[in-house]
Design a protein around this motif. Structure first.
Motif, short mmCIF file in Angstrom:
data_model
loop_
_atom_site.label_atom_id
_atom_site.label_comp_id
_atom_site.label_asym_id
_atom_site.label_seq_id
_atom_site.Cartn_x
_atom_site.Cartn_y
_atom_site.Cartn_z
N ALA A 1 17.44 -49.27 64.66
CA ALA A 1 17.59 -50.44 63.79
C ALA A 1 18.77 -51.31 64.23
CB ALA A 1 17.80 -49.98 62.35
N PHE B 1 22.02 -50.39 63.38
CA PHE B 1 23.15 -50.17 62.48
C PHE B 1 24.25 -49.36 63.16
CE2 PHE B 1 19.66 -50.31 59.07
CZ PHE B 1 19.69 -51.69 59.08
N ALA C 1 22.59 -57.11 67.91
CA ALA C 1 22.80 -57.01 66.46
C ALA C 1 21.46 -56.82 65.75
CB ALA C 1 23.49 -58.27 65.94
N PRO C 2 21.43 -56.10 64.62
CA PRO C 2 20.15 -55.80 63.96
C PRO C 2 19.34 -57.04 63.61
CG PRO C 2 22.05 -55.09 62.62
CD PRO C 2 22.56 -55.45 63.96
N ASN C 3 20.03 -58.15 63.26
CA ASN C 3 19.27 -59.33 62.85
C ASN C 3 18.60 -60.05 64.02
OD1 ASN C 3 21.95 -59.91 63.60
ND2 ASN C 3 21.81 -61.96 62.70
N ARG C 4 18.89 -59.61 65.24
CA ARG C 4 18.26 -60.25 66.40
C ARG C 4 17.26 -59.31 67.08
NH1 ARG C 4 21.23 -64.81 67.71
NH2 ARG C 4 23.13 -64.97 66.47
N ILE D 1 12.82 -56.13 64.05
CA ILE D 1 12.35 -54.81 63.62
C ILE D 1 12.27 -54.84 62.09
CG2 ILE D 1 13.07 -52.40 63.37
CD1 ILE D 1 14.24 -52.58 66.18
N MET E 1 11.98 -52.72 58.41
CA MET E 1 12.42 -51.40 57.96
C MET E 1 12.18 -51.24 56.46
SD MET E 1 15.92 -49.47 58.85
CE MET E 1 16.36 -47.89 58.14
N PRO F 1 12.73 -62.35 55.07
CA PRO F 1 12.82 -62.31 56.53
C PRO F 1 12.35 -63.62 57.17
CG PRO F 1 11.77 -60.33 55.69
CD PRO F 1 11.89 -61.26 54.54
N ARG G 1 7.75 -56.57 52.86
CA ARG G 1 8.92 -57.24 53.41
C ARG G 1 9.16 -56.82 54.86
NH1 ARG G 1 14.61 -56.25 50.61
NH2 ARG G 1 14.36 -54.27 51.69
N PHE H 1 6.92 -60.44 58.94
CA PHE H 1 7.29 -61.29 60.09
C PHE H 1 6.75 -60.75 61.41
CE2 PHE H 1 10.83 -58.50 61.37
CZ PHE H 1 11.06 -57.81 60.19
N LEU I 1 10.22 -49.44 60.88
CA LEU I 1 10.89 -48.17 60.66
C LEU I 1 10.74 -47.78 59.20
CD1 LEU I 1 14.22 -48.98 62.53
CD2 LEU I 1 12.11 -48.03 63.48
#
Lengths: 264, 291, 360
Positions: C51, C53, C72-75, C78, C80, C100, C147, C151, C157
């Protein structure tokens, strides 16, 4: 770039927090070095090192008298507010009716009432009753501010008490009075104790009501300091302030230790 | 109530005891209730009565005199400035407290609460010493060559704000902190992995979730600052008088009890209005969060 | 072929504690993989590294061939689903699912349409304007799934996705999650400590043990052909009989306590050395023998009954062999069942063609 901004932002935040800590603590701590000034000026960093302002304080009968008055009033306030506040907190805690929230609000409302309003109200009423300027008058007025503090402390302690102790003890045949003195009171001792300490500090520091309510013979330390601040800044005030800060810090540490020891 | 909580006892002994137990709490609270009625509520009633001596003439005087209207405006202005400053600093401080652990957290807690229990008067006195023209800050700036002449840091609104924010900060930090502690950290992770940058994460998720704490903190700081007396009296200038000072002055200098009382009622009223407005918004904010 | 996700020799420690040791794993597109293992085995850490984190100390992580170990997770693109769903309590269901898309800068209208469509897929079309706290546990689970999928993420995950649900709902949601992810062709990694859930849902299972991969394979491989006592013990009930293995001339001889037989040596894994071994047998692979049945092609062991428990479909018999090994079998409910008394000696037999030989 992302990581640079992140690191930079974090650094900025840490610096900001450090400044805030300094801002919070500095005015409290600055009193102590200032009080050791050799010269008759509130210089920081202090010039030289001497106890002359502490001596001046100890040798001035007006200040010493105020110290005794403050102490008497504070202990009186503790006695009144710890008793009434503890009982009230226990009553509120047992109350399950809809009355609880408004009653609690009512009993805590002195905390949010502007002190000046309270001061002039008490001053006008106590003057009529002839207790303005007396020590009992001061104790009563300070207790109005201190009882809510005790209530909050004891209520917190009650909420962390194991819930079934009292019903169990009563079920085992203990009389209500016996249960109160043998079970509840010992369990609540830490809460009552910290409430009492906070009540002491509340009275010990109270300046606004006291300036209205004291006669020349019953001036407390904060009243004298208040007068001193308005007329001229003397290092004696710093010396008195240092003593008061130290006492407050000590009381705070005692409560802190008491609480953490209980939690351990 | 404690007795009735035990069904066996309550069942055996019947109704009378149960009723007595139910009234027990009232008995315990009665001394304090009586005490407050006599020494807290009665003086307030006395103020209200006196303010109405001769009808509403005192109130007409307050709202009809430019001087007094300006005092009211100054009071609100200061309360607003102090609330905003407390919010910005207090929010950051509360976050630091909620995000750290161990000794750093203990240190930050002590730094917040220890001054909290030192008297307002002494701290204000210390600020006067620090901020005056010959004080540490001006002397320091002069020594560093950053300024040529001492800055006027005290006897003005700046001085009042420095002193009041210093005293009121814990009232902002504590409610915000208690809300922050209850926020599930997984919500931030969920926002991050959903593609949100740190900024969006903060403004769309974290900030809205802490709103109840922000409102509670603002209520406390705002209502308390409206009634501030010592700080503006010591650190403020002649043109920065706040209502509380006016109330005290009317008694100590002018000996005008009824006008002072009217001012006191006005202050209480304003405090009540601010409180009610915030309480309403708090209820709305909590409703949205399902509380 | 390119994999949807590749973990290449991932290492991670917290302080002096090594939580992941050299973990490598590949995931094909559209595959449903479950990471299984006891708590503290490293499966959650692996999920957090995927992820974003946590960042791994060493090793590479490829998402569709692109190195992302330190992105970074936002890029990462993925999706979850969190254990307690982590729905945003201050947003409506629709805004939760649209979040998202909002973070990806999609216009308000378009993202609301897409979110509503996704809520339709998970069967919550009429709940768009509710708040999360107005929904049941199962419904929240569906929102969280919507959610995570809205996207078109490269992988999804699931972190103990069914942990908060009761047993009946859990079975229902297992089927639902499979239906929805299959319908969307999603690649899924799920983390659980529930072996039953892993067996039902997964295309493949990755079993973790103390920060390492114990075994990766199809569910039936892990069950029927475990490569270690740990795998056999973790998935299902098993008996482990002590034996000594000696190989020679294409034959492998197993010598136990009072029993002995030979099997072709290619039936025994190359990683098992001669010497002391364990023979793993599932309870259903062992039967109670009458004395006369003890034939040559059957292996058998003597044991003393310790307890017999009625299960409805059968009787679970717990017994102890002479060398102190505890065994259990499933005994049919029939006339013989009455003689299953504590302290009785019984013969437990199995076919020499079943049973897996494991390093002891």
């Amino acid at each position: 770039m992302d990581r640079f901004i992140q690191t930079f932002g974090k650094g900025l935040y840490v610096v900001f927090m450090a400044l805030v800590v300094v801002y919070l603590v500095f005015p409290v701590l600055v009193m102590i070095p200032i009080s050791f000034n050799e010269i008759n000026d509130l210089r920081f960093p202090p010039v030289g090192f001497s106890f002359r302002w502490y001596e001046a304080f100890a040798n001035d009968p007006v200040w010493v008298h105020a110290l005794f008055t403050s102490t008497k009033v504070a202990f009186g306030t503790v006695a009144v507010s710890a008793t009434l506040g503890t009982l009230a907190a226990m009553g509120l805690f047992q109350c399950r009716s809809l009355m609880r929230a408004p009653l609690q609000g009512y009993m805590l409302s002195p905390i949010v009432t502007p002190v000046v309003v309270l001061a002039i109200g008490v001053f006008m009423v106590f003057s009529r009753w002839g207790i303005a300027g007396t020590i009992p008058g001061l104790i009563i007025a300070h207790s109005v501010l201190a009882i809510p503090v005790v209530i909050v402390a004891v209520l917190t302690a009650l909420q962390t008490m194991p819930p079934n102790v009292v019903p169990a003890a009563t079920g085992l045949g203990g009389s209500r009075l016996r249960v109160f003195f043998r079970i509840e009171l010992p369990l609540l001792r830490p809460g009552i104790f910290s409430g009492a300490v906070f009540a002491f500090i509340t009275s010990w520091d109270e300046a606004v009501i006291s300036t209205f309510l004291t006669a020349p013979a019953t001036k407390t330390l904060p009243v004298l300091i208040w007068g001193g601040v308005q007329t001229g800044l003397s290092p004696i005030i710093a010396a008195v302030g240092s003593i008061m800060v130290t006492l407050t810090a000590l009381a705070f540490v005692v409560v802190w230790i008491f609480r953490t020891r209980k939690a351990a | 109530m404690t007795i009735a909580a035990n069904p066996e006892t309550a069942g055996e002994r019947g109704g009378l005891l149960r009723r007595m137990a139910r009234a027990n709490w009232l008995l315990l609270a009665l001394p304090a209730l009586a005490f407050f009625s006599i020494f807290f509520v009665y003086p307030l009633i006395d103020i209200a009565m006196r303010s109405l001596q001769g009808g509403v003439v005192n109130y007409e005087r307050i709202f009809g005199t430019t001087l007094y209207v300006r005092v009211v405006m100054t009071t609100f202005e200061m309360a607003l400035i102090v609330t905003v400053c407390c919010l910005v600093i207090g929010y950051a401080y509360a976050y630091a407290l909620s995000a750290t652990g161990g000794y750093l957290q203990v240190f930050l807690t002590l730094a917040l609460l220890l001054p909290f229990w030192v008297s307002v008067l002494l701290r204000t006195f210390a600020w006067l010493v620090l901020l005056q023209n010959t004080g540490l800050i001006n002397q320091g700036l002069l020594a560093l060559g950053l300024i040529d002449a001492p800055f006027q840091l005290v006897r003005n609104k700046f001085g009042i704000a420095v002193g009041m924010v210093n005293i009121l900060l814990p009232y902002m930090v504590l409610p915000i902190l208690s809300v922050m502690k209850g926020i599930d950290p997984k919500l931030m992770l969920a926002a991050r992995i959903s593609g949100a940058s740190y900024l969006r994460c903060f403004f769309r998720v974290y900030l809205p979730l802490t709103l109840p704490g922000i409102i509670s903190g603002c209520v406390l700081v705002m209502t308390l600052s409206l009634g501030f007396y010592i700080v503006p009296a010591v650190l403020g200038g002649g043109r920065d008088t706040m209502i509380a000072q006016l109330i005290a002055d009317q008694i100590t200098r002018q000996v005008n009890f009824s006008f002072s009382s009217a001012l006191a009622v006005t202050l209480m009223l304003f405090t009540g209005i601010v409180f009610a407005l915030f309480a309403l918004s708090l209820r709305l904010a909590k409703k949205r969060l399902g509380g | 072929m390119t994999y949807a996700l590749q973990l290449e020799a991932i290492w991670k420690s917290f302080g002096s504690h090594v939580v992941l040791k050299d973990v490598s794993l590949d995931l094909r597109k559209g595959e449903f993989m479950t990471m299984l293992g006891p708590s503290g085995s490293g499966k959650s850490t692996t999920l957090n590294i995927i992820a974003g984190f946590y960042y791994p100390d060493r090793g590479n992580l490829y998402l569709h061939g692109k190195e992302i170990a330190h992105v970074a997770p936002n890029r990462r693109n993925i999706g979850m689903v969190f254990q307690d769903y982590a729905l945003f309590p201050h947003m409506t269901i629709l805004d939760n699912v649209a979040f998202p898309l909002e973070a990806r800068g999609i216009a308000r209208r378009a993202r609301r349409d897409k979110a509503a469509e996704m809520l339709g897929v998970v069967g919550l079309a009429e709940y768009v304007d509710r708040s999360p706290w107005q929904l049941s546990g199962g419904q929240r689970q569906r929102v969280a799934l919507a959610r995570a999928l809205v996207f078109n993420p490269d992988i999804v995950l699931l972190d103990e996705p069914l942990g908060a649900l009761d047993k009946k709902l859990r079975t229902e949601m297992q089927i639902e999650i499979l239906r929805i992810t299959r319908q969307l062709g999603a690649t899924v990694i799920s983390v659980t400590h529930d072996q039953e859930e892993a067996l039902i849902m997964s295309d493949r299972i990755a079993l973790f043990r103390k920060g390492e991969l114990a075994q990766v394979g199809l569910p039936r491989e892990l069950y029927a052909e475990p490569n270690s006592v740990f795998t056999a013990d973790f998935l299902g009930e098993s008996n482990f009989l002590n034996a000594t293995l000696s190989r020679g001339g294409g034959q492998a001889v197993l010598q136990g306590d009072g029993w002995r037989y030979a099997v072709p040596s290619d039936r025994i894994g190359p990683n098992v050395a001669d010497g002391p071994v364990k023979v793993m047998l599932r309870p259903e692979q062992m039967t109670r023998l009458a004395g006369a049945d003890a034939a040559a092609d059957r292996a058998f062991v003597r044991a003393v009954i310790r307890d017999a428990v009625y299960l409805g479909s059968g009787i679970r018999v717990f017994a102890v062999t002479r060398d102190g090994t505890e065994v259990q079998i499933t005994h049919p409910v029939d006339a013989d069942a009455r003689s299953l008394e504590r302290g009785c000696e019984i013969l437990l037999g199995w076919k020499s063609t079943v049973g897996t030989v494991l390093q002891g």
